[in-house]
Design a protein around this motif. Structure first.
Motif, PDB file in Angstrom:
ATOM      1  N   PHE A 162     -40.378 -62.025 -30.213  1.00 51.87           N
ATOM      2  CA  PHE A 162     -41.615 -61.788 -29.462  1.00 51.87           C
ATOM      3  C   PHE A 162     -41.479 -60.559 -28.561  1.00 51.87           C
ATOM      4  N   LEU A 163     -40.368 -60.466 -27.821  1.00 50.14           N
ATOM      5  CA  LEU A 163     -40.181 -59.336 -26.912  1.00 50.14           C
ATOM      6  C   LEU A 163     -39.990 -58.033 -27.688  1.00 50.14           C
ATOM      7  N   ASP A 164     -39.382 -58.117 -28.860  1.00 46.42           N
ATOM      8  CA  ASP A 164     -39.270 -56.928 -29.718  1.00 46.42           C
ATOM      9  C   ASP A 164     -40.659 -56.473 -30.179  1.00 46.42           C
ATOM     10  N   ALA A 165     -41.536 -57.448 -30.474  1.00 49.92           N
ATOM     11  CA  ALA A 165     -42.910 -57.118 -30.878  1.00 49.92           C
ATOM     12  C   ALA A 165     -43.657 -56.460 -29.722  1.00 49.92           C
ATOM     13  N   ALA A 166     -43.375 -56.916 -28.487  1.00 47.22           N
ATOM     14  CA  ALA A 166     -44.011 -56.321 -27.310  1.00 47.22           C
ATOM     15  C   ALA A 166     -43.581 -54.858 -27.166  1.00 47.22           C
ATOM     16  N   LYS A 167     -42.305 -54.589 -27.452  1.00 44.36           N
ATOM     17  CA  LYS A 167     -41.798 -53.210 -27.371  1.00 44.36           C
ATOM     18  C   LYS A 167     -42.415 -52.335 -28.464  1.00 44.36           C
ATOM     19  N   LYS A 168     -42.609 -52.906 -29.643  1.00 45.42           N
ATOM     20  CA  LYS A 168     -43.096 -52.136 -30.782  1.00 45.42           C
ATOM     21  C   LYS A 168     -44.617 -51.990 -30.792  1.00 45.42           C
ATOM     22  N   TYR A 169     -45.321 -53.089 -30.506  1.00 46.69           N
ATOM     23  CA  TYR A 169     -46.782 -53.089 -30.624  1.00 46.69           C
ATOM     24  C   TYR A 169     -47.505 -53.224 -29.279  1.00 46.69           C
ATOM     25  N   GLY A 170     -46.771 -53.453 -28.214  1.00 46.23           N
ATOM     26  CA  GLY A 170     -47.395 -53.773 -26.935  1.00 46.23           C
ATOM     27  C   GLY A 170     -48.242 -52.664 -26.350  1.00 46.23           C
ATOM     28  N   LEU A 171     -49.266 -53.067 -25.602  1.00 46.44           N
ATOM     29  CA  LEU A 171     -50.110 -52.135 -24.861  1.00 46.44           C
ATOM     30  C   LEU A 171     -49.466 -51.882 -23.498  1.00 46.44           C
ATOM     31  N   PHE A 172     -50.086 -51.038 -22.709  1.00 47.24           N
ATOM     32  CA  PHE A 172     -49.544 -50.685 -21.400  1.00 47.24           C
ATOM     33  C   PHE A 172     -49.288 -51.948 -20.562  1.00 47.24           C
ATOM     34  N   MET A 173     -48.128 -52.071 -20.021  1.00 45.67           N
ATOM     35  CA  MET A 173     -47.672 -53.171 -19.151  1.00 45.67           C
ATOM     36  C   MET A 173     -47.133 -54.370 -19.923  1.00 45.67           C
ATOM     37  N   ASP A 174     -47.401 -54.482 -21.216  1.00 47.59           N
ATOM     38  CA  ASP A 174     -47.043 -55.696 -21.969  1.00 47.59           C
ATOM     39  C   ASP A 174     -45.557 -56.040 -21.886  1.00 47.59           C
ATOM     40  N   VAL A 175     -44.694 -55.059 -22.116  1.00 48.03           N
ATOM     41  CA  VAL A 175     -43.260 -55.342 -22.142  1.00 48.03           C
ATOM     42  C   VAL A 175     -42.805 -55.911 -20.803  1.00 48.03           C
ATOM     43  N   LEU A 176     -43.224 -55.283 -19.703  1.00 47.91           N
ATOM     44  CA  LEU A 176     -42.815 -55.761 -18.380  1.00 47.91           C
ATOM     45  C   LEU A 176     -43.406 -57.130 -18.080  1.00 47.91           C
ATOM     46  N   ILE A 177     -44.681 -57.327 -18.391  1.00 43.12           N
ATOM     47  CA  ILE A 177     -45.346 -58.611 -18.127  1.00 43.12           C
ATOM     48  C   ILE A 177     -44.603 -59.763 -18.792  1.00 43.12           C
ATOM     49  N   PHE A 178     -44.348 -59.634 -20.094  1.00 44.86           N
ATOM     50  CA  PHE A 178     -43.779 -60.760 -20.828  1.00 44.86           C
ATOM     51  C   PHE A 178     -42.275 -60.922 -20.595  1.00 44.86           C
ATOM     52  N   THR A 179     -41.609 -59.826 -20.296  1.00 41.51           N
ATOM     53  CA  THR A 179     -40.195 -59.945 -19.918  1.00 41.51           C
ATOM     54  C   THR A 179     -40.076 -60.657 -18.581  1.00 41.51           C
ATOM     55  N   LEU A 180     -40.937 -60.291 -17.644  1.00 43.23           N
ATOM     56  CA  LEU A 180     -40.900 -60.913 -16.317  1.00 43.23           C
ATOM     57  C   LEU A 180     -41.219 -62.405 -16.392  1.00 43.23           C
ATOM     58  N   LEU A 181     -42.222 -62.766 -17.189  1.00 45.70           N
ATOM     59  CA  LEU A 181     -42.568 -64.185 -17.354  1.00 45.70           C
ATOM     60  C   LEU A 181     -41.412 -64.957 -17.992  1.00 45.70           C
ATOM     61  N   ALA A 182     -40.800 -64.369 -19.016  1.00 44.06           N
ATOM     62  CA  ALA A 182     -39.720 -65.055 -19.736  1.00 44.06           C
ATOM     63  C   ALA A 182     -38.437 -65.135 -18.922  1.00 44.06           C
ATOM     64  N   TYR A 183     -38.169 -64.104 -18.117  1.00 40.18           N
ATOM     65  CA  TYR A 183     -36.909 -64.040 -17.387  1.00 40.18           C
ATOM     66  C   TYR A 183     -36.959 -64.670 -15.995  1.00 40.18           C
ATOM     67  N   THR A 184     -38.155 -65.058 -15.543  1.00 41.67           N
ATOM     68  CA  THR A 184     -38.272 -65.684 -14.210  1.00 41.67           C
ATOM     69  C   THR A 184     -38.896 -67.072 -14.255  1.00 41.67           C
ATOM     70  N   GLY A 185     -39.708 -67.354 -15.296  1.00 38.79           N
ATOM     71  CA  GLY A 185     -40.385 -68.643 -15.363  1.00 38.79           C
ATOM     72  C   GLY A 185     -41.544 -68.765 -14.401  1.00 38.79           C
ATOM     73  N   MET A 186     -41.991 -67.655 -13.821  1.00 41.47           N
ATOM     74  CA  MET A 186     -43.116 -67.748 -12.881  1.00 41.47           C
ATOM     75  C   MET A 186     -44.409 -68.037 -13.627  1.00 41.47           C
ATOM     76  N   ARG A 187     -45.379 -68.562 -12.906  1.00 45.51           N
ATOM     77  CA  ARG A 187     -46.699 -68.848 -13.468  1.00 45.51           C
ATOM     78  C   ARG A 187     -47.456 -67.536 -13.620  1.00 45.51           C
ATOM     79  N   VAL A 188     -48.369 -67.475 -14.596  1.00 40.93           N
ATOM     80  CA  VAL A 188     -49.107 -66.236 -14.824  1.00 40.93           C
ATOM     81  C   VAL A 188     -49.985 -65.892 -13.620  1.00 40.93           C
ATOM     82  N   GLY A 189     -50.491 -66.916 -12.920  1.00 41.77           N
ATOM     83  CA  GLY A 189     -51.288 -66.667 -11.716  1.00 41.77           C
ATOM     84  C   GLY A 189     -50.465 -66.060 -10.597  1.00 41.77           C
ATOM     85  N   GLU A 190     -49.174 -66.377 -10.570  1.00 40.00           N
ATOM     86  CA  GLU A 190     -48.268 -65.790  -9.574  1.00 40.00           C
ATOM     87  C   GLU A 190     -47.933 -64.347  -9.953  1.00 40.00           C
ATOM     88  N   LEU A 191     -47.819 -64.099 -11.258  1.00 38.48           N
ATOM     89  CA  LEU A 191     -47.447 -62.769 -11.734  1.00 38.48           C
ATOM     90  C   LEU A 191     -48.514 -61.727 -11.432  1.00 38.48           C
TER      91      LEU A 191
END
Length: 408
Positions: A205-234
């Protein structure tokens, strides 16, 4: 103070041998109003027997003599519920999400109680409404919210002396019978687990974000996966919440936007007091944040005064520049990437929170430490994922014990 009793609308020739099934009504004078001096006559119907009506009058007379009599209001449930909500908000200052839940609770009760007088709502009537809502497959947590709303409304009505008793006092949510299915196996139990990525799936999934992701996608999904924070907190993180030196992310607020209107968002307190926390992040996340900050500063310089800089990390740049992105945007972006990576499209940003739980458990992190990182006091889902992931470790320990004993 003597009562007068009659079967209302009874058309039988001999009232003593009534066969029409009409109920009894009483009328009783309770003396002049202490303030106005005007005559007060009370009547009430719906009694199955004359004895029931007489007992009610006796109780009424006792209340009058003891000064505890309350003349119940004729206000309808829908009208008092409308009056109650502003009083509730003024007294408790609830979060916007809580207000929305109270409005939802009232909305669900109105089809059953709207045009009934408060004083005529019985315990049986409210219980039947709750049972019917349960039969419509509403979740237990939803039913609990509806019941809580009803209890608060009638508690206030008692407090305001509009009714004598709270009809919701003994009302309850019926439990489903627990049935043990002899064919249940480990696979069936696993079906109760929420969706989350396995370790190799997350990498895809994260590789797909790097390859196909739009602006901010890689950071958004890496941060969610690596911290477990809620999307509303992010989406409401600010740069001042990041400590690059200590490698921490501070979480002290969350996002509320009932109608997904970018300009009408609200910053509210986190879900619970435990949700306020600092998360230590990896060097990878820190470096990604630093790189993104440089990119954002370039964009801000280009947009100039049109960028409403409030210090948010994840912001809109095409319209409403500078305001936080919608949580819905994160959901849509994730669905897009899941399709491109041929992964389960039922996964959501919250699935990354569950993924973080499973990977921490697999890495040997204790349950209490995981709950602290996620901002939980206690959570059944987190516990279930933890036990599921660590179960093979327990089996391994048992096997080692057996091997040791056999070799002795």
């Amino acid at each position: 103070m003597k009562g007068y009793y009659k079967r209302r609308n009874c058309e039988c020739d001999d009232p003593k041998k009534c066969s029409c099934g009409k109920t009894w009504t009483y009328w009783v004078d309770i003396g002049p109003d202490p303030k106005t001096g005007e005559r007060r006559q009370i009547s009430k119907g719906g009694f199955k027997t004359k004895k029931d009506a007489e007992d009610a009058v006796a109780a009424l007379i006792t209340d009058v003599k003891q000064g505890t009599f309350i003349k119940e209001s004729k206000i309808l449930f829908k009208d008092f519920a409308e009056q109650w909500l502003p009083m509730y908000i003024d007294r408790t200052c609830p979060k916007p999400g809580t207000i929305r839940l109270r409005k939802y609770g009232i909305k669900k009760l109105l089809p059953y109680l709207a045009h009934i007088k408060l004083k005529n709502v019985s315990e049986e009537m409210f219980q039947e409404a709750l049972d019917d809502l349960k039969a419509n497959n509403l979740a237990k947590s939803t039913l609990e919210g509806i019941l809580a709303t009803g209890k608060m409304i009638f508690d206030m009505a008692v407090h305001k002396k509009l009714i004598r008793e709270d009809p919701t006092k003994k009302v309850y949510i019926k439990k489903d019978p627990k049935v043990i299915n002899e064919t249940d196996d480990e696979k069936n139990q696993d079906e109760d687990l929420p969706n989350y990525f396995e370790k190799d799936e997350l990498k895809v999934f994260l590789d797909a974000a790097k390859k196909y992701g739009l602006f901010m996608d890689v950071l958004i999904f890496t941060l969610l996966a690596y911290t477990g924070m809620r999307v509303g907190e992010l989406v409401v993180l600010k740069w001042k919440d990041i400590d690059f030196t200590k490698r921490t992310v501070r979480i002290n607020k969350t996002y509320y936007n009932e109608y997904n209107n970018i300009a009408k968002y609200e910053l509210v307190l986190p879900k619970t007091e435990k949700s306020k926390r600092k998360i230590v992040v990896s060097n990878l996340v820190v470096e990604m944040l630093k790189k993104y900050k440089e990119e954002q500063e370039t964009i801000i310089a280009r947009l100039g005064d049109s960028y409403n800089n409030k210090g948010f990390i994840f912001t809109n740049v095409k319209s409403h520049q500078g305001l936080p992105i919608l949580t819905k945007l994160v959901e849509n972006r994730m669905t897009r990437l899941l399709k491109l990576a041929n992964l389960n499209t039922k996964l959501s940003p919250h699935s990354l929170r569950h993924t973080h739980t499973s990977l921490l458990a697999a890495a040997g992190v204790e349950l209490e430490d995981i709950k602290d990182r996620l901002g939980h006091f206690d959570d059944a889902i987190t516990r279930k994922i933890y036990l599921h992931v660590t179960d093979p470790v327990k089996k391994e320990a048992s096997d080692k014990f057996d091997n040791f004993m056999e070799s002795a």
